[in-house]
Design a protein around this motif. Structure first.
Motif, short mmCIF file in Angstrom:
data_model
loop_
_atom_site.label_atom_id
_atom_site.label_comp_id
_atom_site.label_asym_id
_atom_site.label_seq_id
_atom_site.Cartn_x
_atom_site.Cartn_y
_atom_site.Cartn_z
N UNK A 173 0.86 -1.19 0.00
CA UNK A 173 0.00 0.00 0.00
C UNK A 173 0.89 1.24 0.00
N UNK A 174 0.83 2.01 -1.08
CA UNK A 174 1.67 3.21 -1.17
C UNK A 174 0.87 4.48 -0.90
N UNK A 175 -0.42 4.31 -0.64
CA UNK A 175 -1.26 5.44 -0.22
C UNK A 175 -2.20 4.87 0.83
N UNK A 176 -1.93 5.20 2.09
CA UNK A 176 -2.75 4.58 3.13
C UNK A 176 -2.93 5.54 4.31
N UNK A 177 -4.03 5.32 5.04
CA UNK A 177 -4.36 6.09 6.24
C UNK A 177 -4.51 7.59 5.95
N UNK A 178 -5.26 7.91 4.92
CA UNK A 178 -5.47 9.32 4.62
C UNK A 178 -6.61 9.86 5.50
N UNK A 179 -6.82 11.17 5.42
CA UNK A 179 -7.92 11.78 6.15
C UNK A 179 -9.17 11.96 5.28
N UNK A 180 -9.27 11.17 4.22
CA UNK A 180 -10.46 11.25 3.36
C UNK A 180 -11.71 10.81 4.12
N UNK A 181 -12.87 11.26 3.65
CA UNK A 181 -14.14 10.83 4.28
C UNK A 181 -14.24 9.31 4.16
N UNK A 182 -14.99 8.70 5.07
CA UNK A 182 -15.25 7.26 4.95
C UNK A 182 -15.94 7.00 3.62
N UNK A 183 -15.49 5.97 2.92
CA UNK A 183 -16.12 5.59 1.65
C UNK A 183 -15.69 6.42 0.47
N UNK A 184 -14.63 7.21 0.61
CA UNK A 184 -14.19 8.09 -0.49
C UNK A 184 -13.58 7.27 -1.64
N UNK A 185 -14.17 7.37 -2.82
CA UNK A 185 -13.64 6.61 -3.96
C UNK A 185 -12.46 7.32 -4.63
N UNK A 201 -4.06 14.71 2.38
CA UNK A 201 -2.70 14.16 2.39
C UNK A 201 -1.70 15.05 3.10
N UNK A 202 -2.07 16.24 3.43
CA UNK A 202 -1.05 17.19 3.89
C UNK A 202 -1.28 17.64 5.33
N UNK A 203 -1.15 16.69 6.23
CA UNK A 203 -1.22 17.00 7.65
C UNK A 203 0.18 16.82 8.22
#
Ligand SMILES: Cc1ncc(C[n+]2csc(CCOP(=O)(O)OP(=O)(O)O)c2C)c(N)n1
Ligand code: SF4
Length: 292
Positions: free
Chosen positions: A10-22, A51-53
């Motif tokens: 996984x090269x993109x993981x644990x983002x702050x996107x909303x749940x269910x974000x496609x 991505x920018x936190x």
């Protein structure tokens, strides 16, 4: 690409996107195909925001946040730099939203395709400017409400046909996709990555927050978009267009609309009219138009 060939990394993981974000899913799937040997460009949009936190980021590959209008220019510039250094093995990929692609970034995209450098431009289409509060974009579909087209009003223009726009540039490879069909999408990313020139993938990415559906239904919504003919999965290679997936079951657009809140002000007559338009386009073989 087969299921067993998909990387577990996984090269993109644990983002702050909303749940269910496609949209998040689109980035995750893309990086599974490209692997670590890539550089990402992300303009102002949901993906850069989630991505920018500092000091954390969900990106495990190099990524740069770019000015809203400049994705195409940045992709060309980075690719030109790699070419100069003899590093054309590195993939350069952009993740721009529909607003960043069809409106504010369209001249930069056009210039970049014209420039001919090798890159993959991914437009993840959640059909509005979501990050700033669900404003209407040039890719908001006819009939949808947004905060700038609130009920009882709704968007009265059709989506811009981005595939036709990029095709008019004689682009070597372009495709539509949907995050609900991950293999189809990933195969297209892999094909684009083999092209030594500009490529464009337009992936429909259902957005629970902006469309008004429960987070656990994002995959279902994307499938309904394709099964109703509202969205089509096609590929354009050296000027030849082909459908990559024909749904085995057909659903009505009324069913697709009923699963989300943004179309609920439409009357049954208006929905029937939209259905007729979709049917007419399909009968005319207008596979180019992934707009419904
Ligand atoms: C020149 C400029 N204008 C406006 C903004 C504010 N802004 C940041 S993100 C965004 C919305 C982006 O919409 P879209 O490209 O559709 O991506 P999404 O947010 O839906 O992921 C806007 C208007 C900005 N950053 N720069
Ligand atoms: S608003 Fe939509 S696109 Fe943006 S992070 Fe949330 S679900 Fe994803």
């Amino acid at each position: 690409m087969k299921l067993k060939e998909i990387s577990r990394e996984e090269l993109f993981r644990s983002s702050y996107g909303c749940a269910g974000c496609a949209a998040v899913l689109a980035v995750r799937l893309t990086l599974k195909v490209l692997g670590r040997n890539c550089v990402c460009v992300v303009p102002a949009n949901c993906i850069s925001t989630v991505s920018c936190y500092y000091p954390q980021t969900p990106f495990f590959v190099p990524m740069t946040v770019m000015a809203f209008a400049a994705t195409g220019a940045a992709l060309s510039g980075i690719s030109a730099g790699f070419r100069r250094r003899g590093r054309e093995d590195i993939s350069v990929v952009g993740f721009s939203g529909d607003g960043g692609t069809a409106d504010i970034g369209i001249q930069s995209l056009s210039g970049a395709i014209d420039g001919g450098y090798k890159f993959i431009y991914i437009c993840y289409d959640n059909e509005a400017y979501m990050n700033t509060g669900i404003q209407r974009s040039g890719l908001t579909p006819y009939g949808a409400t947004t905060t700038t087209t609130p009920a009882p009003c709704f968007e009265t223009e059709s989506k811009k046909d981005m595939l036709r726009i990029v095709a008019a540039h004689d682009i070597p490879y372009a495709a539509t996709a949907c995050t609900s069909y991950p293999l189809d999408f990933m195969q297209k990313v892999a094909r684009a990555n083999r092209v030594n020139g500009p490529t464009y993938i337009h992936v429909l990415a259902p957005c629970p927050t902006g469309w008004g559906f429960a987070p656990d239904r994002a995959i279902e919504l994307g499938r309904m978009a394709v099964e109703s003919g509202f969205w089509r999965l096609v590929e354009l290679e050296n000027g030849k267009l082909r459908t990559t997936h024909k749904p085995s079951r057909r659903r009505s657009v009324a069913e697709y609309f009923a699963a989300q809140t943004r179309f609920r002000q439409l009357s049954p007559e208006q929905i029937e009219e939209i259905q007729r338009n979709i049917d007419r386009r399909q009968a005319a073989g207008q596979a180019f138009s992934a707009t419904g």
